[in-house]
Every structure is written in structure tokens, then in C-alpha cells.
Write a protein that holds these residues in place. Structure first.
Motif, PDB file in Angstrom:
ATOM      1  N   LEU A  68       5.940  -5.064  -4.107  1.00  0.00           N
ATOM      2  CA  LEU A  68       6.142  -3.718  -4.355  1.00  0.00           C
ATOM      3  C   LEU A  68       7.222  -3.061  -3.496  1.00  0.00           C
ATOM      4  O   LEU A  68       7.983  -2.237  -3.734  1.00  0.00           O
TER       5      LEU A  68
ATOM      6  N   GLN B  73      10.592  -3.942  -3.692  1.00  0.00           N
ATOM      7  CA  GLN B  73      11.414  -3.671  -5.102  1.00  0.00           C
ATOM      8  C   GLN B  73      11.703  -1.937  -4.598  1.00  0.00           C
ATOM      9  O   GLN B  73      12.535  -1.472  -5.468  1.00  0.00           O
TER      10      GLN B  73
ATOM     11  N   VAL C 190       0.051   2.794  -6.221  1.00  0.00           N
ATOM     12  CA  VAL C 190       1.110   2.134  -6.749  1.00  0.00           C
ATOM     13  C   VAL C 190       0.119   0.693  -6.575  1.00  0.00           C
ATOM     14  O   VAL C 190       0.309  -0.504  -7.575  1.00  0.00           O
ATOM     15  N   ALA C 191      -0.175   0.341  -5.402  1.00  0.00           N
ATOM     16  CA  ALA C 191      -0.768  -0.989  -5.000  1.00  0.00           C
ATOM     17  C   ALA C 191      -1.902  -1.428  -5.096  1.00  0.00           C
ATOM     18  O   ALA C 191      -2.331  -2.480  -4.462  1.00  0.00           O
ATOM     19  N   ALA C 192      -2.569  -0.764  -5.823  1.00  0.00           N
ATOM     20  CA  ALA C 192      -3.989  -1.028  -6.080  1.00  0.00           C
ATOM     21  C   ALA C 192      -4.523  -0.973  -7.487  1.00  0.00           C
ATOM     22  O   ALA C 192      -4.005  -0.156  -8.381  1.00  0.00           O
ATOM     23  N   ALA C 193      -5.567  -1.608  -7.962  1.00  0.00           N
ATOM     24  CA  ALA C 193      -6.366  -1.557  -9.232  1.00  0.00           C
ATOM     25  C   ALA C 193      -7.413  -0.395  -8.990  1.00  0.00           C
ATOM     26  O   ALA C 193      -7.808  -0.307  -7.750  1.00  0.00           O
ATOM     27  N   ARG C 194      -7.986   0.126 -10.088  1.00  0.00           N
ATOM     28  CA  ARG C 194      -8.781   1.074 -10.114  1.00  0.00           C
ATOM     29  C   ARG C 194     -10.342   0.598  -9.672  1.00  0.00           C
ATOM     30  O   ARG C 194     -10.599  -0.715 -10.198  1.00  0.00           O
TER      31      ARG C 194
ATOM     32  N   LEU D  33      -7.100  -2.543 -15.755  1.00  0.00           N
ATOM     33  CA  LEU D  33      -7.859  -2.232 -14.505  1.00  0.00           C
ATOM     34  C   LEU D  33      -7.264  -1.104 -13.609  1.00  0.00           C
ATOM     35  O   LEU D  33      -7.571  -1.200 -12.730  1.00  0.00           O
TER      36      LEU D  33
ATOM     37  N   PHE E  79       2.025   5.141  -2.152  1.00  0.00           N
ATOM     38  CA  PHE E  79       1.946   3.587  -2.001  1.00  0.00           C
ATOM     39  C   PHE E  79       0.495   3.075  -2.491  1.00  0.00           C
ATOM     40  O   PHE E  79       0.580   1.855  -3.179  1.00  0.00           O
TER      41      PHE E  79
ATOM     42  N   ARG F 180      10.100   3.314  -8.681  1.00  0.00           N
ATOM     43  CA  ARG F 180      11.257   2.390  -7.916  1.00  0.00           C
ATOM     44  C   ARG F 180      10.400   1.030  -7.581  1.00  0.00           C
ATOM     45  O   ARG F 180      10.758   0.227  -7.632  1.00  0.00           O
ATOM     46  N   MET F 181       9.235   1.556  -7.006  1.00  0.00           N
ATOM     47  CA  MET F 181       8.170   0.143  -6.547  1.00  0.00           C
ATOM     48  C   MET F 181       7.877  -0.670  -7.856  1.00  0.00           C
ATOM     49  O   MET F 181       7.752  -1.693  -7.598  1.00  0.00           O
ATOM     50  N   GLN F 182       7.688  -0.020  -9.101  1.00  0.00           N
ATOM     51  CA  GLN F 182       7.405  -0.707 -10.127  1.00  0.00           C
ATOM     52  C   GLN F 182       8.763  -1.192 -10.756  1.00  0.00           C
ATOM     53  O   GLN F 182       9.023  -1.868 -11.948  1.00  0.00           O
TER      54      GLN F 182
ATOM     55  N   SER G 260       1.478  -1.286 -11.627  1.00  0.00           N
ATOM     56  CA  SER G 260       2.536  -1.886 -11.010  1.00  0.00           C
ATOM     57  C   SER G 260       2.655  -3.522 -11.570  1.00  0.00           C
ATOM     58  O   SER G 260       3.548  -3.860 -11.842  1.00  0.00           O
TER      59      SER G 260
ATOM     60  N   PHE H 260       3.483   9.711   1.205  1.00  0.00           N
ATOM     61  CA  PHE H 260       3.762   8.369   0.528  1.00  0.00           C
ATOM     62  C   PHE H 260       3.020   7.396   1.045  1.00  0.00           C
ATOM     63  O   PHE H 260       2.442   6.455   0.271  1.00  0.00           O
TER      64      PHE H 260
ATOM     65  N   VAL I 184      -5.151   6.616  -7.807  1.00  0.00           N
ATOM     66  CA  VAL I 184      -5.697   5.406  -8.681  1.00  0.00           C
ATOM     67  C   VAL I 184      -6.556   4.599  -8.142  1.00  0.00           C
ATOM     68  O   VAL I 184      -7.610   4.492  -8.692  1.00  0.00           O
TER      69      VAL I 184
END
Lengths: 412, 125, 334
Positions: free
Chosen positions: B8, B11, C296-300, A124, C293, C36-38, A128, C288, C209
Motif C-alpha cells: 500500500l 502504491q 487503509v492498512a488494516a481490517a476491522r 472484514l 495509513f 492513492r494507496m488503494q 484496500s 497521515f 477503520v
């Protein structure tokens, strides 16, 4: 099979090498704009000749060969093979061994389902979440290593029992792992089931109706997500599963309705992680005392297996669905024949109804939603393309003829 | 909703989960790094410890071996080959699958597991 | 006058080099923070520089069926247009290098150039993956252009209404007085909405993303870029690095053009240095939020969802912001 062409349509092939697929299979898609209007797939990109190799080894060696069929759910093949041999020789594993088998199989299920969840997140585009789920998976891998000595290939089963006992001092570590998954289950469920983006990408995508699931012979979580109550752990209740009252998990247990889409398949797998944790907890707490194998010494096992003659079938509910092993022994050291049917073999035909009419963007997640494992599936390869391919009807007709022939033989 | 996003962000301020074995980033020259480690200039982060029953590289006690060939019969990958001259077995590490069948079948316990697992090498011997 | 022009022309090279350096550095920081977030360690900060170096050394492979000259030309077009863009945006609180020769409207159009070069390159590479990617990229471009245009028009309207006679679309007029000083409460809410919109649009502009369906690694194997390799890929990479700086600078110029030297009471070289440092911090914050952010924090998203989000929700929010600012202006006039 050639795909039907339409005006303005073009074809895309996903695989054999494609970032979305971790293992080689070739999906030929006929696309109109962004819509899939034709689906076909080609198998046998990784034929390894495992079944042939087995006919040159004794059953104890085949056991480890079977373990190498799949890198993720390796124990299910070991267990199925040894169950097939056990049916031939009428061997019964002691109760403690059956309990340890259940614990091993369920740890493997947790591992496999969480791995799959990470892959699905990656398909998807949510990397992360992949990293997060795989971080959670480390715990169960460490537990497996603690019990059996290796993270992935457990080498836990032997014919008529298990090879590693779980002594009293190892139990707290297993319970700790179970509690770890209990405490993280809610978060996992929230992330996968309530995240708006994930929900919008999985809800009503790749629908497999109950009817299609039955006609295409889907197994495992793929079938259960479409509302088919099918679980070998319940239907055959082998090993020690009869003691745990395993109920097949259908998606309506959580949401109250069955869509048969990707969301339901995610849901079923997540709930099964929790179910597995519960089974392990019960099994660890109620493990009976006693020997762990029908025969401790491998040399004696080999000697006792050698004179066996007959055919046997071993079934097991692997994380991906039902595994069936067929073994024929003819009184020689190595099996005369061995046939493996991995769950992905059944779960591939559902791809066609699932993918029809969907968008290109959904191909990876739909293809991944059955948790495909190509290396397990590829048992045959046609070297020359001139070989005739039988359709299902032709095969059925052939089996009728064979039955008639056999009946005639019996009448004589 | 947004559970993952909160996680996240949290983290971001935590230590990375990755075990930094052997060093944090790939060195320019591995030989130089090993030299520095040998001299005590640099330190290598330890790997994740393995449990007691770990199935690592096999240890073979040649003197104890009676040459019964049981292990060569059960080895699924022919990693143990009997040498008719010396009446002992040869162990091919590159073929070994670490199943442990030879360890359990050996009548005199001359085969055992060690905890060694860093077995990748450029040479086959 | 001619001296000034010569000085400006001489400045082009250092500004370009600086633009590439900062762009790649921010890419390094972005990768590190995302890692780092992951809960990973992530690559060293110099990794993007190494990537470019290595790609530059690699062979250029042109597919057999590709239109070779278009295929090879487009990376240069993308990089060149990005560099030109860099000349038109105010960096480090200074006026743009080519001030007076083009305004915000030009930047708005020029921003499409690198993406268009990608699209043409994608079509020219003849791969079905790249073709699908190119179609998607065009759709994405059309989708985010509308809310972006609304935002810029709203700001220009605000500037022209409060400062009649000023060239409303020029950066100097907009950065002269921060827009927040021109409005009342209603207008502030409107501006905040527009700020959110432009941050969201920036994510799409950079192809990160949730809106990267044009590249979509797991779906169409890199889409637009699937056939590009070696030096061509490196040029696209550099173009995207510069685009980071350009987009960040546009957002900063429009919404947060504040300097710190006035507040800190610094002047002279210390003040300049403080302002430059503050600009980098602002750039970091914008990057950032809008890139690292969200990515990193969402799906496609599916391409249909991208259109729905940009044309539907984002445009709605932008229009609401426009209406609020309009109300504010009229109340101010009355």
C-alpha cells in the motif's frame, strides 16, 4: 420457522437490503448481547421465473438464458444445460471442444474466486485489499474478453461443442495470464493467510464441522474446507478433466490441519486459483487438433434436437460448488421442463451451524464465506403464504410412497 | 507479515490503476465538456481498447438480407423481429444480449459485430 | 482585562470557521491519499465541502419510534462540544483561546463529549443497528480512555517534577519547553512509547477503520449513524472534521510543540507564517500516520479485540512508558 426468544435477547435482520450482502436474502438473527443465539433465513427475494421462460424457447435460446442465471459463474450453467441435452441426445463434443470448455471453466473459476476474495476483504473492513485483489482480477477478465469477446458473459458453449475456437495466436496471451497468477499467488497467499488482523478475524470463526458439512449437504469449497473430499471434476471427470488428474483441495494441503473455519475456506479458494492456473496451462499446451463442435451450423443443431425425447442431467463443478441441471424433452421445440440447482442452495443450510454462537461482527464474513449467490438460487416463490411447507422427513415419506406406486405399476 | 502494508505504501507513489475514461473527475456540465471536446479545447482519455473478436453493437446490412428469419428463431431475447411488410428484420438494441447466435446462423452474413460498446442512452430509439 | 475577554470572544467565530475549513480540507486530503494507496484516483479535494453542502440541503428524517428531541439535539451537542474543545487547545503554536479557564484535564473529559452525543443519539434513534453501535461505541470509549489518561498523567508528572510550581496540566506549561528536552535516554524511550500510544489512541478516538466497530458499515450498516440523515448527519460530519484538528493539535502540543522560526532565523510576520505552515505540516504528518495509513492498512477488529488491544497491549505499553519516565525523573532527582 420462528426463532426461540430468550430473556434480554433482541432480533436483528441482516437483509434483504444490507451493505454486507450484495444480493437479497433475509437473515433473521436472535442476538443476546453480541452473541448469535438463533438463525433463520428467508429466500426468494429475487425470483425471476427463468425456468418458466425456458419452456417457451428452443434449446439454443435457453443456453443464453441459462448464462444469465448468474452474473459471475455464467459458464457453469451453460455447460450444465448443454451437458444435460447432450445426455438426452447421446451427443459427444469433440476433444478439442472439451479442452476449450475446461479452459473457459477454469478461467471463470479464477475470476470468481478472486472476486470472492475481494468481497471477503470488504466484509472484514479491509477495503484496500478489496481494491488490490480486484486489480489482479482485471487480468483474467481481459483474457476472457480476448478469447470470447466479452468480459463476463462468455457465450462460449453450444450444444455439442464450443462457439469460439482458441487459435494458435491467442495461446501466448493465455499463458501470460497464467504466469501472472503464478507470480502473484505468493503475495496473495501472504496477504490473506499471514496478515495478523485477517488471521485473527477468520481463524476459528464460523466453524463447520465435517459432520455438519455432510448432514447439511454442503458442496464445493465450503465442503472441501471442512474436509469433505468432494469435487465433480474428480468424481465424474467430465469434459477433459480426466486428462488433468484434478485432486480436490483440502486445507490440510497447506496448513496440515482442517478447522473448517472461514480461514480454511479462504485458503481452499486461494489454492484453487493456483490449481486452475495449472489446469489451464496444461490444457493450452496439450490441446488436440480437430473440430470444435459436433455440428457447426446452429440451424442444423436445432433441427437435430427437435425430435429428441428423454430426460437428462448435467453436472458441473462451478466455482461455488456443484451445479445440477435437469432437462426433460418431449419432442417439441422447447424443453418440457428445466430445473436448475445452484450450489448456493446447498451451501445455505450450513449457515445455521456456522453462525450459531458467533458474534454480530462475524455475521457478514461468515455469510459471505460460502460465496452466496441468491439470484442463482431463487427458483421458486410462494405467492400465498398458506402453502404447506414440507420438512425433509415428509418429503422422504412422499418419495417412498411414489417409489412404491411406481413398483406396483411395474409389477402389473 | 505486513506484506500488504508495504504494498500500500508503495502504491502511494505510483500512478493510479484506474483508467481515467472519459475524464478524471465528473465535470460540472457534461454538455459543456462535450462542446469543449468538439472544439478541441479538452481531450478525452481513450477507453481500454477492445480485442478483435469483441462482441459489440450489431451491424446489419439490409441489402444483403434475404429475409430467411433464421436469426429471429435463435435470438434468445427477441431483439430481432421480422417485419412482414419489408421482408427484413428490425433490430432492437436495448433488448440485445450480444450472444452472437444470429451472427453465426445468418446464411448470407449480413449481420456482424462492431466494436462499439458505449450504448447507454436516455432515449429508447 | 475586559478588552482582552471581548477580543477573545470576538475570535471565537473566525477560529470556528477556520477549524471547520482545515478539518474538511484534511478530510479531503485523507480521502485522496487513501485512494492513492488503494491505486484509485479518489475524489477532488473539495469533495468534503460538497458533501456537507449537499447534506445541508437534504431532508432530516426522524424514525417513527425515535425520541425526536434527543435525536435532533445530539448533533448540535456534538458540534458545539467540538467547537468548545477547539477553544481549549493550542492552535498554530499560539496559546489556547480560553487559556486559564481550563487545562488538559478538561480537554481529556471534553473529548468524550462528541462521542457521548453520538451514543445518546444512537440510543434515541431506536434502531437495533444504532443500539448495537452505541453499545460498541461506549465500550470503545472506555477502552481507549485508560491508555490516554496514563499518557497525559505521565507527561504532567514529568512537567511537575522538572518545573515545580508550574500548573502541570496546563498547555502553556507543557508547550513552554518540549518534553523531549526534560528527559534523559530512558525517558526518551518512554516518551517515544507514549507517543506511539497516543497516535494509536487517536485512531480510536476518530473511529477509523480498525476501531470503527461502532459504525461498521458491513456489519451493522453504519451503526450509530444508520438513522441519521440530512442536516443532522452534516452536523456530525462537521463535528468529526473539527475533532481531527483538535486531536491533532493535542498530540502536537504534547509531543511536538517545536516551532521552525527559531531554527530558520525568521522573525516577525515571516516567522509567524513559517510557524503556522510548520504546524499544518505537523498536523498532516500526525493525521497521515494515525488516521489515513492505519485505516487503509488494516481490517476491522471485533469489539472484543478492540478492548483487548486497548486495555491489554496499549495500556501495557503506556505503563511501560510511564515507568521509564518515572525512572528518569528519580535518577534526575538523585
Amino acid at each position: 420457522m420462528t426463532l426461540e426468544k430468550k430473556e434480554n435477547s433482541y432480533s436483528i435482520c441482516v437483509g434483504p437490503v444490507h451493505p454486507a450482502l450484495k444480493e437479497p436474502v433475509k437473515l433473521n438473527m436472535e442476538i443476546d448481547g453480541e452473541k448469535v443465539i438463533g438463525v433463520d433465513f428467508e429466500l426468494s427475494q429475487v425470483h425471476r421465473g427463468i425456468e418458466w421462460a425456458a419452456t417457451r424457447r428452443n434449446p439454443l435460446q435457453v443456453l443464453f438464458l441459462a448464462e444469465r442465471i448468474c452474473g459471475i459463474c455464467n459458464m457453469c450453467h451453460m455447460l450444465s444445460f448443454s451437458r444435460a441435452i447432450e445426455t438426452i441426445g447421446d451427443i459427444h463434443a469433440p476433444p478439442r471442444a472439451e479442452y476449450i470448455r475446461v479452459i473457459g471453466a477454469e478461467l471463470e473459476r479464477i475470476h470468481s474466486h478472486i472476486l470472492w476474495a475481494g468481497v471477503a476483504a470488504h466484509e472484514l473492513g479491509f477495503d484496500s485489499l478489496m481494491h488490490y485483489t480486484w486489480k489482479l482480477r482485471e487480468n483474467v477478465l481481459d483474457t476472457i474478453e480476448y478469447i470470447t469477446g466479452n468480459r463476463i458473459t462468455k457465450g462460449l458453449i453450444t450444444i455439442g461443442g464450443v462457439r469460439h475456437d482458441i487459435p494458435e495466436k491467442k495461446i501466448p496471451r493465455i499463458l501470460e495470464s497464467v504466469n501472472f497468477y503464478y507470480s502473484h499467488f505468493d503475495k496473495m497467499a501472504k496477504v490473506f493467510l499471514n496478515d495478523p488482523v485477517i488471521k485473527s478475524r477468520t481463524r476459528d470463526v464460523g466453524i463447520l464441522s465435517r459432520r455438519d458439512a455432510l448432514t447439511t449437504c454442503a458442496v464445493g469449497p465450503t465442503a472441501r474446507a471442512s474436509g469433505v473430499k468432494k469435487d465433480v471434476r474428480k468424481d465424474e471427470a467430465y469434459a477433459a478433466y480426466q486428462d488433468f488428474d484434478v485432486e480436490p483441495i483440502l486445507p490440510d494441503a497447506y496448513t496440515g490441519e482442517i478447522h473448517g473455519d472461514v480461514y480454511d475456506r479462504v485458503l481452499v479458494r486461494l489454492l484453487e486459483v493456483k490449481q486452475s492456473a495449472e489446469i489451464i496451462e496444461k490444457a493450452v499446451k496439450s490441446m488436440p487438433k480437430g473440430p470444435i463442435a459436433w455440428e457447426e451450423k446452429p440451424a442444423v443443431i436445432l433441427a437435430k434436437l427437435k425430435p429428441l425425447v428423454g430426460e437428462g442431467i448435467g453436472r458441473h463443478e462451478a466455482p461455488r460448488g456443484e451445479v445440477i441441471h435437469y432437462v426433460k424433452l418431449v419432442g417439441e421445440e422447447s424443453p418440457y421442463s428445466w430445473k436448475v440447482r445452484a450450489p448456493t442452495y446447498n451451501n445455505m443450510m450450513p449457515w445455521v451451524p456456522m453462525l450459531m454462537g458467533e458474534q454480530i461482527a462475524d455475521i457478514p464474513i461468515i455469510a459471505a464465506s460460502i460465496d452466496p449467490c441468491m439470484s442463482c438460487t431463487n427458483r421458486a416463490v410462494s405467492a400465498d403464504k398458506t402453502t404447506t411447507m414440507y420438512t425433509m422427513d415428509q418429503l422422504r415419506r412422499l418419495s417412498f410412497l411414489k417409489t412404491r406406486e411406481l413398483k406396483r405399476g411395474l409389477g402389473k | 507479515m505486513f506484506t500488504m502494508q508495504k504494498e500500500l505504501f508503495r502504491q502511494l507513489f505510483k500512478r493510479a490503476f484506474t483508467n481515467q475514461f472519459p475524464v478524471k473527475h465528473a465535470p460540472k456540465s457534461v454538455a459543456k465538456l462535450l462542446e469543449d471536446v468538439g472544439k478541441g479545447k479538452k481531450k478525452i482519455n481513450p477507453p481500454v481498447p477492445v480485442p478483435d473478436d469483441f462482441r459489440g453493437k450489431l451491424a446489419y446490412d439490409k441489402d444483403k438480407c434475404i429475409g430467411c428469419q433464421m436469426c429471429t428463431r435463435v435470438c434468445p431475447s427477441k431483439a430481432l423481429v421480422f417485419d412482414t411488410k419489408t421482408r427484413k428484420v428490425k433490430y432492437y438494441l436495448s433488448r440485445c444480449t450480444f450472444c452472437g447466435e444470429c451472427v453465426s446462423i445468418c446464411p448470407v452474413k449480413c449481420l456482424s459485430f462492431t466494436k462499439e460498446f458505449l450504448l447507454a442512452d436516455y432515449r429508447k430509439d | 482585562m475586559i478588552d482582552l475577554l471581548v477580543a477573545r470572544i470576538l475570535m471565537i467565530v473566525p477560529v470556528t470557521v477556520l477549524g471547520i475549513f482545515i478539518g474538511l480540507l484534511y478530510k479531503g486530503i485523507d480521502r485522496r491519499l487513501a485512494a492513492r494507496m488503494q491505486a484509485r484516483i479518489g475524489p477532488p479535494l473539495v469533495q468534503p465541502f460538497r458533501d456537507v453542502k449537499k447534506l445541508m440541503l437534504k431532508e432530516n428524517i426522524v424514525p417513527r419510534d425515535a425520541v425526536a428531541w434527543v435525536f435532533n439535539l445530539m448533533p448540535f451537542v456534538a458540534l458545539a462540544s467540538s467547537i468548545v474543545l477547539l477553544m481549549y487547545v493550542p492552535l498554530f503554536g499560539y496559546p489556547p483561546l480560553l487559556e486559564g479557564h481550563g487545562d488538559l484535564m478538561l480537554v481529556l473529559y471534553m473529548l468524550m463529549f462528541p462521542s457521548l452525543a453520538l451514543v445518546i443519539g444512537g440510543f434515541a434513534s431506536s434502531s437495533p443497528y444504532a443500539t448495537v453501535g452505541a453499545q460498541r461505541e461506549m465500550i470503545t470509549m472506555v477502552s481507549y480512555e485508560f491508555p490516554l489518561a496514563i499518557t497525559i498523567v505521565a507527561l504532567a508528572w514529568l512537567v511537575s517534577a522538572t518545573a515545580p510550581g508550574a500548573a502541570a496540566f496546563s498547555f502553556s506549561a507543557i508547550t513552554a519547553i518540549p518534553v523531549w528536552h526534560l528527559v534523559g535516554v530512558l525517558g526518551s524511550i518512554g516518551l517515544a512509547l507514549l507517543f506511539a500510544v497516543i497516535i494509536f489512541v487517536t485512531t480510536g478516538e476518530m473511529g477509523e477503520v480498525p476501531f470503527d466497530s461502532a459504525e461498521a458499515e458491513t456489519e451493522i450498516a453504519g451503526g450509530l449513524l444508520s438513522e441519521y440523515s440530512g442536516r443532522n448527519l452534516a452536523l456530525f460530519y462537521l463535528a468529526s472534521a473539527i475533532k481531527i484538528l483538535v486531536l491533532g493539535s493535542v498530540v502536537i502540543a504534547l509531543f511536538i510543540p517545536f516551532g521552525i522560526s527559531g531554527y530558520a532565523g525568521l522573525s516577525g510576520i515571516a516567522g509567524e507564517a513559517a510557524d503556522i505552515g510548520f504546524f499544518l505540516v505537523k498536523l498532516f504528518i500526525v493525521m497521515f500516520i494515525s488516521s489515513t495509513f492505519i485505516r487503509v492498512a488494516a481490517a476491522r477488529f471485533r469489539i472484543t479485540q478492540v478492548v483487548k488491544i486497548y486495555w491489554g497491549y496499549t495500556t501495557m505499553i503506556a505503563l511501560l512508558g510511564l515507568v521509564l519516565i518515572g525512572l528518569d525523573i528519580f535518577m534526575g532527582v538523585i
